[in-house]
Scaffold this motif. Structure first.
Motif, PDB file in Angstrom:
ATOM      1  N   THR A  58       0.848  -1.194   0.000  1.00 13.25           N
ATOM      2  CA  THR A  58       0.000   0.000   0.000  1.00 13.25           C
ATOM      3  C   THR A  58       0.886   1.246   0.000  1.00 13.25           C
ATOM      4  O   THR A  58       1.701   1.414   0.903  1.00 13.25           O
ATOM      5  CB  THR A  58      -0.933   0.005   1.229  1.00 13.25           C
ATOM      6  OG1 THR A  58      -1.664  -1.228   1.257  1.00 13.25           O
ATOM      7  CG2 THR A  58      -1.905   1.164   1.175  1.00 13.25           C
ATOM      8  N   PRO A  59       0.713   2.124  -0.996  1.00 10.43           N
ATOM      9  CA  PRO A  59       1.549   3.327  -1.063  1.00 10.43           C
ATOM     10  C   PRO A  59       1.302   4.279   0.112  1.00 10.43           C
ATOM     11  O   PRO A  59       0.177   4.409   0.599  1.00 10.43           O
ATOM     12  CB  PRO A  59       1.126   3.996  -2.378  1.00 10.43           C
ATOM     13  CG  PRO A  59       0.389   2.957  -3.149  1.00 10.43           C
ATOM     14  CD  PRO A  59      -0.178   2.003  -2.140  1.00 10.43           C
ATOM     15  N   ASP A  90       1.271   7.469   0.084  1.00 12.97           N
ATOM     16  CA  ASP A  90       0.353   8.547  -0.303  1.00 12.97           C
ATOM     17  C   ASP A  90      -1.103   8.130  -0.119  1.00 12.97           C
ATOM     18  O   ASP A  90      -1.945   8.933   0.283  1.00 12.97           O
ATOM     19  CB  ASP A  90       0.574   8.961  -1.763  1.00 12.97           C
ATOM     20  CG  ASP A  90       1.892   9.686  -1.970  1.00 12.97           C
ATOM     21  OD1 ASP A  90       2.505  10.134  -0.976  1.00 12.97           O
ATOM     22  OD2 ASP A  90       2.315   9.800  -3.141  1.00 12.97           O
TER      23      ASP A  90
END
Length: 99
Positions: free
Chosen positions: A31-32, A34
């Motif tokens: 999961t990024p 951002d």
């Protein structure tokens, strides 16, 4: 003057605050960052600096508490965030635990 047979009744009302439940975000390798910041701002109503700080705590410590809410609110926030992560194809994981 009291009337015969009259009784005084005391009513005691105990009002309890609802239990609080902590939302815990868990780190993963997919999961990024951002995306996590976006979830913290949109769903958990954190300002950008707080969202960034919490995201880094999750990243560095493997998990972090991002808020405490009543049970229904905590579960709703987790469901909304999980649904958005699933739409994006991320394995983002959150749990709810009693405070």
């Amino acid at each position: 003057m009291s009337v015969q047979g009259e009784t005084k009744e005391k009513t005691r009302i105990n009002v309890r605050e609802p239990k609080q439940y902590r939302v815990i975000m868990h780190n993963d390798d997919f999961t990024p960052m951002d995306f996590v910041v976006e979830i913290l701002m949109d769903i958990f109503r954190k300002d950008p600096l707080e969202a960034e700080r919490l995201m880094m705590m999750v990243h560095e410590n493997g998990r972090a508490a991002v808020g405490a809410y009543s049970y229904d609110i905590a579960v709703t926030k987790v469901r909304n965030a999980s649904a958005r992560a699933k739409e994006e194809g991320f394995p983002f994981r959150m749990t709810v635990e009693e405070v």
